[in-house]
Enzyme design. Structure first.
Site, mmCIF file in Angstrom:
data_model
loop_
_atom_site.group_PDB
_atom_site.id
_atom_site.type_symbol
_atom_site.label_atom_id
_atom_site.label_comp_id
_atom_site.label_asym_id
_atom_site.label_seq_id
_atom_site.Cartn_x
_atom_site.Cartn_y
_atom_site.Cartn_z
ATOM 1 N N ASP A 13 0.811 -1.230 0.000
ATOM 2 C CA ASP A 13 0.000 0.000 0.000
ATOM 3 C C ASP A 13 0.841 1.276 0.000
ATOM 4 O O ASP A 13 0.413 2.307 0.500
ATOM 5 C CB ASP A 13 -0.965 0.026 1.213
ATOM 6 N N LYS A 16 2.271 2.123 -5.085
ATOM 7 C CA LYS A 16 2.926 1.604 -6.302
ATOM 8 C C LYS A 16 2.039 1.755 -7.526
ATOM 9 O O LYS A 16 2.518 2.013 -8.615
ATOM 10 C CB LYS A 16 3.256 0.112 -6.149
ATOM 11 N N GLY A 40 -4.266 -4.379 -4.118
ATOM 12 C CA GLY A 40 -5.226 -3.368 -4.542
ATOM 13 C C GLY A 40 -4.479 -2.122 -4.924
ATOM 14 O O GLY A 40 -3.684 -1.605 -4.142
ATOM 15 N N HIS A 41 -4.661 -1.675 -6.142
ATOM 16 C CA HIS A 41 -4.020 -0.454 -6.606
ATOM 17 C C HIS A 41 -5.094 0.579 -6.871
ATOM 18 O O HIS A 41 -5.988 0.331 -7.665
ATOM 19 C CB HIS A 41 -3.307 -0.709 -7.942
ATOM 20 N N GLN A 221 2.068 -5.765 -3.248
ATOM 21 C CA GLN A 221 2.464 -5.823 -1.823
ATOM 22 C C GLN A 221 3.796 -5.102 -1.600
ATOM 23 O O GLN A 221 4.133 -4.209 -2.362
ATOM 24 C CB GLN A 221 2.536 -7.283 -1.332
HETATM 25 P P1 IMP Z 1 -2.564 -12.856 1.774
HETATM 26 O O1 IMP Z 1 -1.646 -12.301 0.749
HETATM 27 O O2 IMP Z 1 -4.016 -12.618 1.471
HETATM 28 O O3 IMP Z 1 -2.282 -14.302 2.080
HETATM 29 O O4 IMP Z 1 -2.306 -12.069 3.153
HETATM 30 C C1 IMP Z 1 -1.083 -12.197 3.879
HETATM 31 C C2 IMP Z 1 -0.696 -10.869 4.514
HETATM 32 O O5 IMP Z 1 -0.341 -9.947 3.481
HETATM 33 C C3 IMP Z 1 -1.809 -10.191 5.310
HETATM 34 O O6 IMP Z 1 -1.205 -9.507 6.403
HETATM 35 C C4 IMP Z 1 -2.391 -9.200 4.334
HETATM 36 O O7 IMP Z 1 -3.019 -8.116 4.976
HETATM 37 C C5 IMP Z 1 -1.130 -8.772 3.603
HETATM 38 N N1 IMP Z 1 -1.387 -8.282 2.237
HETATM 39 C C6 IMP Z 1 -1.651 -9.017 1.145
HETATM 40 N N2 IMP Z 1 -1.792 -8.231 0.075
HETATM 41 C C7 IMP Z 1 -1.616 -6.976 0.484
HETATM 42 C C8 IMP Z 1 -1.596 -5.712 -0.181
HETATM 43 O O8 IMP Z 1 -1.785 -5.590 -1.390
HETATM 44 N N3 IMP Z 1 -1.357 -4.621 0.608
HETATM 45 C C9 IMP Z 1 -1.117 -4.727 1.932
HETATM 46 N N4 IMP Z 1 -1.102 -5.879 2.588
HETATM 47 C C10 IMP Z 1 -1.347 -6.998 1.876
#
Ligand code: IMP
Length: 425
Positions: A13, A16, A40-41, A221
């Site tokens: 977040d 990017k 999410g962008h 991420q």
């Molecule tokens: P997962 O990727 O859904 O398995 O989540 C694993 C961890 O990564 C969790 O703490 C999510 O909140 C975090 N996470 C996954 N994708 C994002 C993102 O795009 N932005 C921020 N945190 C993310």
């Protein structure tokens, strides 16, 4: 500089999407290399807000080739919905290529993601998009890939084999089993829409690199969520680091020499896990509201912290950052005093490297330097020189303490509020 990798340097977040969208204007090819619709962008373009989860940010600029590479995990239903949403809003005819080696997120992955979170003692706080279970299947060799959809006999065989195991697991978790025929038919529908885009994207990207076209590799991420170098186990299941680009896209490592690290002027995190510079007071509240710090994918309020240079120097090392893009600088306007974490105190010792055990990180106390803030609204400025001197000092301090140049900074959500100090592509 015919290519650049854009990576998040914190816990995701960082903004990017905005930077990749901005740089995409100059690029010929935009490649998303990992993750799925956990990302999410938010991109603001022509006063319209677009939330992209799967598609590369280049789709908003027509005339770009957009690649979803082999390192991604793709939920076909979510992808089609995203494509339809863009079509309905007038964004059409983008050039999309989907890797035949990208893994498919199935409904059972999503069910199991949620179920494991419920029973697990170490709750990760995932996005419940099925990301972990899909990458697990990839490593376990029971995954099914986008290219498999092009050979229906093979696809059916793989799906049948997967369900034989998955239905047992679902039963154990007291969840409903999945009927092979129903799932197969559902995916035939997705196949019809997506088959024209599926190909060997390594061949596509290498062709453009050989022609000296400009390629932008877009990470999702942030590196602190990297499965190898992040705050394990509170991480995602892929590697958002620049180091993963060759593997996740099928290009040679020698192409990866220009890496832009995107940082927020402060830090945020969603989900569980240690976060040494986290704070939760009036100022944190102000930052959350001004910066609209709520998850693009899940709507969860983000946790707020001061800028952490132990994190940034870790990311710099493992991802080879050659430039920084400092985002949301405007959000810090009006704060009297700003803190930057330069080291941690752990069991009485001062350390400046990231502990590998997350519980040790939880026990780290940040060591801060403080810098005076600025009161001026900076959302209208168009050059570094126009910044208030305290804001200039803040950026210079980041450069001094990381040894990496701030090449871009951002003072608002719109494309025009992006100030380039030095070209990166
Ligand atoms: P997962 O990727 O859904 O398995 O989540 C694993 C961890 O990564 C969790 O703490 C999510 O909140 C975090 N996470 C996954 N994708 C994002 C993102 O795009 N932005 C921020 N945190 C993310």
């Amino acid at each position: 500089m015919s290519n650049v990798v854009v990576v998040g340097t914190q816990w995701g977040d960082e903004g990017k999407g905005k930077i990749t969208d901005f740089l995409a204007q100059k690029a010929d090819v935009v490649v998303r290399f990992q993750g799925g619709n956990n990302a999410g962008h938010t991109i603001v373009f022509n006063n319209q807000k677009f939330a992209l989860h799967l598609l590369p940010s280049g789709v908003l600029s027509t005339d770009k080739v957009n690649v979803m590479a082999n390192g991604m995990v793709i939920n076909p239903k979510a992808l089609i919905e995203e494509m339809n949403m863009l079509n309905q809003r007038g964004v059409k005819d983008f050039d999309l290529r989907i890797s035949n080696r990208a893994h498919i997120v199935f409904p059972y992955h999503i069910e199991l993601d949620a179920a494991f979170e419920k029973v697990g003692e170490d709750k990760i706080g995932t996005t419940k998009r099925g990301i972990g279970p899909t990458y697990t299947d990839k490593a376990f060799r029971s995954g099914i890939r986008m290219g498999d959809l092009l050979d229906l006999d093979y696809f059916r065989k793989r799906l049948s084999a997967a369900l034989a195991i998955k239905n047992n697991v679902l039963k154990m978790m007291n969840l409903e089993v999945i009927d092979l025929e129903t799932l197969y038919q559902e995916f035939l529908g997705y196949r019809e829409v997506l088959k024209e885009y599926i190909c060997d994207t390594s061949v596509v990207i290498n062709k453009y690199l050989d022609e000296d076209k400009k390629v932008l590799f877009e990470g999702a991420q942030g590196v602190m969520l990297c499965i190898d170098h992040g705050t394990y186990p509170f991480v995602t299941s892929s590697s958002p680091s620049a180091a993963s680009v060759p593997l996740y896209t099928g290009v040679a490592p020698r192409y990866i020499n220009n890496v832009l690290g995107v940082i927020k002027a402060y830090t945020t995190r969603v989900g569980e896990g240690a976060f040494p510079t986290e704070f939760d007071d009036e100022v944190a509240h102000q930052i959350r509201e001004t910066g609209n710090e709520y998850g693009t994918s899940t709507g969860r309020p983000r946790r707020i912290g001061w800028l952490d240079l132990v994190v940034l120097n870790h990311t710099k090392r493992v991802s080879g950052l050659t430039g920084l893009s400092v985002m949301l600088l405007d959000v810090l306007s009006g704060i009297e005093s700003l803190k930057i974490c330069v080291a941690y105190k752990y069991k009485g010792q001062t350390i400046d490297i990231m502990p590998s055990i997350v519980d040790h990180l939880s026990d780290c106390e940040p060591v801060y330097i403080e810098m005076p803030g600025w009161q001026e609204d900076i959302t209208e400025i168009t050059s570094f020189d126009e910044l208030p001197s305290n804001a200039k000092d803040y950026l210079s301090k980041i450069e001094e303490l990381t040894g990496v140049k701030v090449k871009i900074f951002s003072v608002g959500p719109d494309r025009e509020q992006t100030i380039v100090v030095e070209d990166v592509l």
